[in-house]
Design a protein around this motif. Structure first.
Motif, mmCIF file in Angstrom:
data_model
loop_
_atom_site.group_PDB
_atom_site.id
_atom_site.type_symbol
_atom_site.label_atom_id
_atom_site.label_comp_id
_atom_site.label_asym_id
_atom_site.label_seq_id
_atom_site.Cartn_x
_atom_site.Cartn_y
_atom_site.Cartn_z
ATOM 1 N N LEU A 96 6.067 17.293 -1.747
ATOM 2 C CA LEU A 96 6.374 16.523 -0.527
ATOM 3 C C LEU A 96 5.088 16.400 0.293
ATOM 4 C CD1 LEU A 96 9.730 18.360 0.283
ATOM 5 C CD2 LEU A 96 9.372 16.322 -1.132
ATOM 6 N N ASP A 97 4.097 15.751 -0.299
ATOM 7 C CA ASP A 97 2.767 15.763 0.309
ATOM 8 C C ASP A 97 2.151 14.374 0.492
ATOM 9 O OD1 ASP A 97 2.386 15.104 -2.326
ATOM 10 O OD2 ASP A 97 0.991 16.727 -2.795
ATOM 11 N N SER A 98 2.920 13.335 0.285
ATOM 12 C CA SER A 98 2.355 11.992 0.410
ATOM 13 C C SER A 98 2.196 11.618 1.885
ATOM 14 C CB SER A 98 3.253 10.964 -0.291
ATOM 15 O OG SER A 98 2.740 9.665 -0.114
ATOM 16 N N ASP A 99 1.048 11.044 2.209
ATOM 17 C CA ASP A 99 0.827 10.607 3.578
ATOM 18 C C ASP A 99 1.178 9.132 3.754
ATOM 19 O OD1 ASP A 99 -1.155 9.527 2.066
ATOM 20 O OD2 ASP A 99 -2.819 10.213 3.329
ATOM 21 N N LYS A 100 1.709 8.539 2.687
ATOM 22 C CA LYS A 100 2.114 7.135 2.744
ATOM 23 C C LYS A 100 3.554 7.014 2.246
ATOM 24 C CE LYS A 100 -1.236 5.426 0.189
ATOM 25 N NZ LYS A 100 -2.167 4.448 -0.460
ATOM 26 N N PRO A 101 4.227 5.914 2.546
ATOM 27 C CA PRO A 101 5.558 5.681 1.984
ATOM 28 C C PRO A 101 5.472 5.651 0.457
ATOM 29 C CG PRO A 101 4.997 3.978 3.584
ATOM 30 C CD PRO A 101 3.774 4.796 3.396
ATOM 31 N N THR A 102 6.573 5.961 -0.196
ATOM 32 C CA THR A 102 6.532 6.073 -1.656
ATOM 33 C C THR A 102 7.677 5.307 -2.322
ATOM 34 O OG1 THR A 102 7.935 8.038 -1.849
ATOM 35 C CG2 THR A 102 5.590 8.404 -1.397
ATOM 36 N N LEU A 103 7.362 4.761 -3.468
ATOM 37 C CA LEU A 103 8.364 4.197 -4.382
ATOM 38 C C LEU A 103 8.294 5.014 -5.662
ATOM 39 C CD1 LEU A 103 10.363 2.021 -5.485
ATOM 40 C CD2 LEU A 103 8.333 0.766 -6.261
ATOM 41 N N THR A 104 9.435 5.597 -6.043
ATOM 42 C CA THR A 104 9.502 6.354 -7.290
ATOM 43 C C THR A 104 10.534 5.703 -8.198
ATOM 44 O OG1 THR A 104 8.896 8.438 -6.200
ATOM 45 C CG2 THR A 104 9.987 8.597 -8.343
ATOM 46 N N MET A 105 10.108 5.347 -9.385
ATOM 47 C CA MET A 105 10.997 4.753 -10.380
ATOM 48 C C MET A 105 10.941 5.633 -11.630
ATOM 49 S SD MET A 105 9.787 0.778 -9.780
ATOM 50 C CE MET A 105 10.508 0.210 -11.305
ATOM 51 N N LEU A 106 12.075 6.161 -12.035
ATOM 52 C CA LEU A 106 12.092 7.011 -13.214
ATOM 53 C C LEU A 106 13.315 6.715 -14.066
ATOM 54 C CD1 LEU A 106 14.266 9.618 -12.943
ATOM 55 C CD2 LEU A 106 12.663 10.233 -11.145
ATOM 56 N N VAL A 107 13.177 6.991 -15.336
ATOM 57 C CA VAL A 107 14.267 6.809 -16.296
ATOM 58 C C VAL A 107 14.629 8.173 -16.867
ATOM 59 C CG1 VAL A 107 14.950 5.762 -18.488
ATOM 60 C CG2 VAL A 107 13.499 4.481 -16.888
ATOM 61 N N ASN A 108 15.926 8.474 -16.871
ATOM 62 C CA ASN A 108 16.393 9.709 -17.506
ATOM 63 C C ASN A 108 17.451 9.353 -18.545
ATOM 64 O OD1 ASN A 108 18.521 12.167 -17.488
ATOM 65 N ND2 ASN A 108 16.415 12.902 -17.295
ATOM 66 N N GLU A 109 17.370 9.999 -19.709
ATOM 67 C CA GLU A 109 18.201 9.576 -20.837
ATOM 68 C C GLU A 109 19.183 10.635 -21.323
ATOM 69 O OE1 GLU A 109 16.053 7.810 -24.070
ATOM 70 O OE2 GLU A 109 14.531 6.958 -22.753
ATOM 71 N N ASN A 134 0.819 -1.219 0.000
ATOM 72 C CA ASN A 134 0.000 0.000 0.000
ATOM 73 C C ASN A 134 0.850 1.265 0.000
ATOM 74 O OD1 ASN A 134 -2.529 1.232 -0.173
ATOM 75 N ND2 ASN A 134 -2.621 1.570 2.045
ATOM 76 N N TRP A 135 2.008 1.200 -0.652
ATOM 77 C CA TRP A 135 2.832 2.395 -0.854
ATOM 78 C C TRP A 135 2.300 3.152 -2.073
ATOM 79 C CZ3 TRP A 135 8.711 2.584 0.249
ATOM 80 C CH2 TRP A 135 8.992 1.978 1.473
ATOM 81 N N ASN A 136 2.504 4.476 -2.086
ATOM 82 C CA ASN A 136 2.261 5.255 -3.302
ATOM 83 C C ASN A 136 3.424 5.014 -4.269
ATOM 84 O OD1 ASN A 136 -0.184 6.416 -2.637
ATOM 85 N ND2 ASN A 136 0.764 8.186 -1.624
ATOM 86 N N ILE A 137 3.099 4.822 -5.539
ATOM 87 C CA ILE A 137 4.125 4.465 -6.523
ATOM 88 C C ILE A 137 4.095 5.463 -7.679
ATOM 89 C CG2 ILE A 137 4.939 2.659 -8.099
ATOM 90 C CD1 ILE A 137 3.369 0.668 -6.236
ATOM 91 N N ASN A 138 5.220 6.120 -7.919
ATOM 92 C CA ASN A 138 5.368 7.062 -9.027
ATOM 93 C C ASN A 138 6.268 6.420 -10.088
ATOM 94 O OD1 ASN A 138 4.152 9.277 -7.424
ATOM 95 N ND2 ASN A 138 6.063 9.158 -6.260
ATOM 96 N N LEU A 139 5.794 6.349 -11.319
ATOM 97 C CA LEU A 139 6.576 5.794 -12.421
ATOM 98 C C LEU A 139 6.680 6.835 -13.530
ATOM 99 C CD1 LEU A 139 4.962 2.234 -12.747
ATOM 100 C CD2 LEU A 139 6.936 2.896 -11.358
ATOM 101 N N ALA A 140 7.868 6.987 -14.105
ATOM 102 C CA ALA A 140 8.051 7.953 -15.194
ATOM 103 C C ALA A 140 8.985 7.394 -16.251
ATOM 104 C CB ALA A 140 8.599 9.274 -14.658
ATOM 105 N N ASP A 141 8.502 7.389 -17.479
ATOM 106 C CA ASP A 141 9.303 7.019 -18.653
ATOM 107 C C ASP A 141 9.897 5.615 -18.564
ATOM 108 O OD1 ASP A 141 9.083 9.681 -19.922
ATOM 109 O OD2 ASP A 141 10.281 10.321 -18.213
ATOM 110 N N MET A 142 9.101 4.671 -18.069
ATOM 111 C CA MET A 142 9.587 3.298 -17.978
ATOM 112 C C MET A 142 9.914 2.754 -19.373
ATOM 113 S SD MET A 142 9.723 2.667 -14.794
ATOM 114 C CE MET A 142 9.831 0.890 -14.647
ATOM 115 N N PRO A 143 10.971 1.967 -19.505
ATOM 116 C CA PRO A 143 11.426 1.552 -20.840
ATOM 117 C C PRO A 143 10.561 0.461 -21.464
ATOM 118 C CG PRO A 143 12.805 0.541 -19.161
ATOM 119 C CD PRO A 143 11.864 1.479 -18.435
ATOM 120 N N TYR A 144 10.138 0.710 -22.692
ATOM 121 C CA TYR A 144 9.423 -0.285 -23.500
ATOM 122 C C TYR A 144 8.222 -0.882 -22.779
ATOM 123 C CZ TYR A 144 13.736 0.095 -26.133
ATOM 124 O OH TYR A 144 14.802 0.584 -26.839
ATOM 125 N N GLU A 145 7.396 -0.027 -22.197
ATOM 126 C CA GLU A 145 6.202 -0.522 -21.509
ATOM 127 C C GLU A 145 5.336 -1.338 -22.473
ATOM 128 O OE1 GLU A 145 4.907 2.863 -18.396
ATOM 129 O OE2 GLU A 145 5.364 3.578 -20.414
#
Length: 889
Positions: free
Chosen positions: A686-699, A574-585
Motif C-alpha cells: 500500500l505504497d503508491s503515491d498515485k492512483p492505481t489501476l490493477t487488472m488481474l486474471v485468476n483461474e 498518469n495512474w500506476n497500472i498493475n497487470l497480472a496474467d492477462m489472457p493471450y497477450e
C-alpha cells in the motif's frame, strides 16, 4: 538407478505408445472398449514379432527332430563328461549350439516388456478407478465377481487362464512335451501374478489371450495371411465410415490413408520389392556399410531428439528447470528423455533390424537416414512458431498450426530430400556415413555448449533465488494507494453466476465481507471461449465477436487493442497500472511485452505457477512431483513434435501430448492459480503515491477440484464437501474458494483503510458447462456456458451485498471502470464512447457466438469465421428460455 536406466530405454517407449492409443480410443469410445481396443492394437503391432518367433520355433523344432536320433544314441551309449564332449562335438558338426534352444521361448520373452509396460500403465490410469463396465463394478480393483464364504473370487483371471490354456493346446498340438509344459507353466504364472490385479489390466491381458487364440486358429488355415489381410481391410473400411460420421478431419484423413495402405498392401509391397531389388545394390553387397548407415543414423536421431533438443529448451530458461520438486540439477531432464529416445530410435529399431532378413535391413538402412535428415530439416527449417510454453512443456497459448500452403511446401521439400537421398545411396553410398558423422559431431558440439550454459546458470543459483524478491521471499507486485483512488479489476475465469449466488447462500457472513458490492446475476458473456469472451470484458462492445467480425484487421491486432484499452486510458491519466496474467497477450507472439511499449506506467507480472512451491513450503507440505513426471514424459513428445512433419504436429500435440490426466495434474493446475490468490496480501503493498489501476486474471474457477468445506481450501483428502445443494459440483467448490479468498483480501484492505477508496469489479469471461439446473438447455448447448459473473463495488459503497437483476453483459466492464473517473471515456483505438447501454441498446447488441474454438485460434485469419447457424441472441432476462433465439433462422 540401473533399473531406471533400463526401464527408460526398454519399457518407457512402450508405455508411451500404450498411453497414446488408450487416450485415442477413450476419446472416441467408452473406457472399457478403449482397454479392449488397446489390447487389439498392441497385438496387431506385435504380430510381426510373433511371426518371427514362430519361424524361429519352427526352425528349432525341425533341428531338434533332425538331431533327435543321434542325441538319443549318444545319451544311451555314453555317460558323464564323455557324453558331454561327444554331444558338444555332434552339435558342432551340425552347426548347432544348445543355447539356440532359447529361440523356442522367444514368443514368451517378447511378452515380458509389453506386460511390464501394460501393468505399469493400466494399474495407474486414474480414470479407470471406480469405472463400471458390463459385470465389472470397478476397473481399478480386482473384479471380485462373487464370494465363496469370506473369500472373494476373481473370475476374470480364471477366464484369462482358461483361454490361455485353450490357445496353448491348439498351438502346441503335435509339439514336444517340453513346449507344452512351458506354455501351461507360463499360463499358471500369469494367473498368480494377475489374480489380485486391477480388472482393467486383466481385461487387457485376457483380450491379449483371446487374440492369441485367434492367431493360433489362423495358423491352421490354408492361407492365413490372405484371410488376415481381408479382415483388416474390412475393419478399416468400417473405421473410415465411423470417422466420416464424426466429421473430424484428422480421423477422416488418418483412417482413409490407413485403409488405402492396408487395402493395397500387396501392390505396394510388390512395387517396393521390385524397386529395391534393382536399385541401391550397394546396400545388398556391402553389409558392413549398410549396418554403419543404420547404426549412425539411429544414434544421430536419438541424440538429436533426446539430448540436443531438450538441451535447447532447458538452456533457453535454465533457471526454470532447477530445483524442480526433489531434483536440484536440471540435467535429469536431459538424461531421462535421452534414454527414452535411445529406446525409441535406437534400442527397439536395432532389435527389429537384427530380427528380420536382409530385405528388412536394407529398408531400415534407407528409412532411418531419411527420417534423420527430415528431422533435421523439420526442426531447424520448418520449426514454426507456437509461442511460449508452460512449465510442463505444454504451450501457454492456443497453438496456431501451419497453414495448408506451409504444409504443402514442407511435403514438397520432403519429397525432394527423399529423391536426393536415394540418388546418393544409389551412386555415392559412402557419403551418407560422412554426412551422418559430421552431423553427429556438430550436434555434440551444440549439446556441449548448451550443457556448459545450463551448468553455469545452475551453479550460480541457490534454492532461495527461486523464490526471489524481498526479505520475506516475496516481491510486492500489486501497489495500491492509501490516499488516492484504486480500481481493481478481477477476471475470475469461467466463473458461473448462478453458482456464485449459491456460495453467498451457504456463507451468509460473506455478504457483510463483500460490503458495498452489487451482484448482477442476470449477466451474459458473448462467448463460451476466453478468446471471444475476455476481449469484450477488457475492451467493451467494440470487441464483442459480432463487432469484430466486421473488421478486416487480424485477430491478433483486435485482441491486443481490447486488453490495452483500459491501460492506455489510465496511462494517459498518469495512474500506476498493475497487470497480472492477462489472457493471450500479443496472441501468443513473443515477446509479449512489446504490446506495452510506450505505456510507461504499466507494471506487468506473471503469477500463475510462480508461487506454488512457496505455498506448499509455507504450509509444511511436499507437493506431488507432478511437474517432474510431466517433464520426463513431455520432452519425448516435444522432441517428436519438433522433428515431425508439420502435417502431423496437430496429431502429436493432441490433448496436450496425449496424456491420460489424473487428479494430481488437476491439483497442480488449480494450485498454480490458488497460490497467488491465497498470497494476495503478501503480494500487495500500500505504497503508491498515485492512483492505481490493477487488472488481474485468476483461474482457480477454470481448474475445478474438490476442496475441504467450509473454508474450501486444498487438503490431502477431502472429508467435508459442504452442505450446499451443489456440494458435488467441482465448479461450486472453486467458486466458493475464490469468493472466500477475496473476502480475506478485502478484510486486509479494510484493516488498512484502503477498501473505501477502491472500486472493485469481479467479472468472468464466460461461464461453465456445469448444469446448475437454473437454466433450460436448448439449441444444443448449455446456456450456463455464457452465463457470466459480474460483481461491482464503487468508491465508498456501504451495506451488505445486494443483488440487481438488471440485464448486463461482461462487455459493460470498461464503462463501469471509467465511470466518474474519465468523462465521456472513449475507446482509444475506435474512438467510440465507453458507456453502459440502456436495456434496449443492450438487447440489440447481444449477439452470442457459439462457434467451435478450433475455428478461432489462428491469428493469421483476417476475420472470425463464424457460421450464421452459430449466432444467438438473448434479451431482458437470460433465465427465460423464450428470450433466447437464433440470430439467423
Amino acid at each position: 538407478m540401473t533399473g531406471s536406466f533400463f526401464y527408460n530405454i526398454i519399457i518407457a517407449p512402450i508405455y508411451d505408445v500404450l498411453e497414446f492409443f488408450y487416450v485415442f480410443f477413450s476419446s472416441v469410445t467408452s473406457k472399457g472398449i478403449a482397454v479392449i481396443s488397446l489390447s487389439f492394437a498392441v497385438t496387431l503391432f506385435c504380430l510381426p514379432l510373433y511371426i518371427v518367433a514362430e519361424g524361429w520355433q519352427e526352425e528349432e523344432r525341425k533341428i531338434q527332430a533332425k538331431l533327435k536320433a543321434g542325441v538319443d544314441r549318444i545319451k544311451q551309449t555314453f555317460k558323464g563328461d564323455e557324453q558331454y564332449m561327444i554331444l558338444t562335438t555332434y552339435y558342432r558338426e551340425n552347426h548347432y549350439h544348445p543355447i539356440m534352444a532359447l529361440r523356442s521361448s522367444f514368443s514368451l520373452l517378447i511378452q515380458i516388456p509389453f506386460f511390464i509396460a501394460a501393468y505399469s500403465f493400466l494399474s495407474n490410469v486414474e480414470a479407470l478407478q471406480g469405472y463400471r463396465f458390463l459385470f465389472i463394478s470397478d476397473f481399478g480393483a480386482p473384479d471380485r465377481t462373487f464370494m465363496l464364504g469370506a473369500i472373494p473370487i476373481n473370475v476374470l483371471p480364471i477366464a484369462m487362464t482358461l483361454i490361455n490354456v485353450i490357445s496353448g493346446a491348439i498351438y502346441s498340438k503335435g509339439h514336444a512335451i517340453s513346449e507344452k509344459v512351458t506354455i501351461y507353466a507360463s499360463a499358471a504364472i500369469f494367473l498368480v501374478i494377475l489374480y489380485d490385479s486391477p480388472a482393467g489390466l486383466v481385461v487387457y491381458w485376457t483380450m491379449n489371450n483371446v487374440l492369441s487364440l485367434v492367431k493360433n486358429v489362423f495358423y491352421k488355415l490354408k492361407n492365413p495371411k490372405k484371410v488376415f489381410h481381408i479382415l483388416c481391410s474390412i475393419a478399416l473400411f468400417l473405421s473410415v465410415i465411423w470417422a466420416f460420421k464424426t466429421g473430424k478431419k484428422v480421423y477422416m484423413a488418418g483412417t482413409v490413408l490407413l485403409f488405402l495402405a492396408v487395402a493395397f498392401f500387396n501392390q505396394i509391397s510388390y512395387f517396393y520389392s521390385l524397386f529395391i531389388s534393382k536399385h541401391l545394390l550397394t546396400l545388398d553387397t556391402d553389409t558392413k556399410l549398410r549396418d554403419k548407415i543404420f547404426w549412425l543414423s539411429a544414434f544421430a536421431l536419438a541424440f538429436l531428439a533426446g539430448a540436443v533438443l531438450p538441451s535447447y529448451v532447458i538452456e533457453s530458461s535454465a533457471a526454470n528447470f532447477c530445483y524442480v520438486d526433489s531434483y536440484k540439477s536440471p540435467f535429469i531432464f536431459i538424461l531421462v528423455p535421452f534414454l527414452q529416445n535411445v529406446g525409441l530410435y535406437l534400442f527397439w529399431p536395432v532389435c527389429l533390424y537384427y530380427l528380420f532378413g536382409d530385405k528388412f535391413k536394407k529398408t531400415m538402412a534407407i528409412l532411418w537416414p531419411l527420417i534423420f535428415i527430415m528431422a533435421v530439416v523439420n526442426c531447424f527449417v520448418f520449426q514454426g512458431s507456437y509461442g511460449p510454453m508452460n512449465d510442463d512443456l505444454t504451450f501457454m497459448h492456443e497453438v496456431v498450426f501451419p497453414s495448408k500452403a506451409q504444409i504443402a511446401i514442407n511435403l514438397i521439400a520432403m519429397l525432394f530430400i527423399t529423391a536426393i537421398l536415394i540418388l546418393i545411396l544409389e551412386k555415392f553410398s559412402n557419403i551418407i556415413n560422412y554426412v551422418l558423422l559430421i552431423a553427429s559431431i556438430s550436434f555434440a558440439a551444440v549439446f556441449v555448449k548448451n550443457t556448459f550454459s545450463i551448468n553455469k546458470t545452475f551453479k550460480n543459483m541457490t534454492h532461495e533465488e527461486i523464490l526471489s524478491g524481498s526479505d520475506d521471499g516475496l516481491e510486492k507486485i500489486y501497489h495500491l494507494s492509501k490516499t488516492e483512488k484504486n480500481v481493481l479489476l478481477i477476471m475470475q475465469d469461467r466463473c458461473v453466476g448462478p453458482i456464485v449466488h449459491e456460495v453467498f447462500e451457504e456463507h451468509p457472513d460473506l455478504k457483510e465481507k463483500f460490503s458495498g458490492f452489487t451482484f448482477y446475476p442476470n449477466t451474459v458473456s458473448m462467448s463460451y471461449y476466453t478468446q471471444l469472451g475476455a476481449i469484450g470484458l477488457f475492451g467493451g462492445y467494440d470487441y464483442t465477436p459480432f463487432e469484430l467480425n466486421k473488421r478486416d484487421d487480424t485477430i491478433q491486432k483486435k485482441h491486443n487493442e481490447a486488453i490495452l484499452t483500459l491501460p492506455t486510458l489510465f496511462n494517459e491519466l498518469n495512474w500506476n497500472i498493475n497487470l497480472a496474467d492477462m489472457p493471450y497477450e500479443n496472441y501468443g507472439d513473443e515477446p509479449v511485452t512489446q504490446i506495452y511499449k510506450g505505456l510507461d506506467n504499466v507494471n506487468r507480472h506473471i503469477t500463475k505457477g510462480i508461487y506454488t512451491k512457496l505455498w506448499y513450503e509455507n504450509h509444511g507440505k511436499t507437493p506431488y512431483p507432478i511437474r517432474t513426471i510431466l517433464l520426463k514424459r513431455n520432452f519425448l513428445y516435444l522432441s517428436l513434435f519438433k522433428i515431425a512433419l508439420p502435417l502431423f504436429r496437430p496429431m502429436i500435440y493432441h490433448r496436450s501430448w496425449w496424456i491420460t490426466g489424473n487428479s494430481k495434474m488437476k491439483e497442480k493446475a488449480f494450485m498454480d492459480c490458488y497460490a497467488p490468490l491465497d498470497l494476495m496480501t503478501e503480494l500487495t503493498a500500500l505504497d503508491s503515491d498515485k492512483p492505481t489501476l490493477t487488472m488481474l486474471v485468476n483461474e482457480i474457477t477454470h481448474e475445478p477440484i474438490m476442496l475441504q468445506a467450509p473454508d474450501y481450501v486444498p487438503v490431502d483428502k477431502v472429508t467435508d464437501i459442504g452442505s450446499s445443494k451443489y456440494a458435488n459440483l467441482l465448479s461450486y467448490h472453486t467458486a466458493s474458494s475464490a469468493m472466500l479468498r477475496w473476502a480475506e483480501f478485502f478484510d486486509y484492505l479494510k484493516a488498512n483503510d484502503v477498501y473505501d477508496n477502491t472500486r472493485i469489479i469481479i467479472v468472468s469471461d464466460h461461464g461453465d458447462g456445469t448444469n446448475s439446473g437454473k437454466m433450460e438447455q436448448t439449441f444444443g448447448f448449455n446456456k450456463e456456458e455464457v452465463t457470466a459473473t459480474l460483481m461491482v463495488k464503487d468508491f465508498g459503497a456501504k451495506g451488505s451485498l445486494k443483488e440487481d437483476f438488471t440485464f448486463m453483459t461482461n462487455a459493460d466492464t470498461p464503462a463501469i471502470i471509467t465511470e466518474g473517473i474519465i468523462n465521456n471515456a472513449k475507446n482509444p483505438f475506435t474512438g467510440n464512447e465507453l458507456k453502459i447501454n440502456s436495456i434496449e441498446e443492450k438487447n440489440s447488441k447481444v449477439k452470442i457466438a457459439h462457434a467451435q474454438v478450433e475455428n478461432l485460434r489462428s491469428r493469421y485469419n483476417k476475420k472470425y469465421k463464424i457460421a450464421d447457424s452459430e449466432w444467438y441472441t438473448v434479451h431482458d432476462d437470460i433465465y427465460k428460455s423464450e428470450n433466447w433465439s437464433k440470430l439467423y433462422k
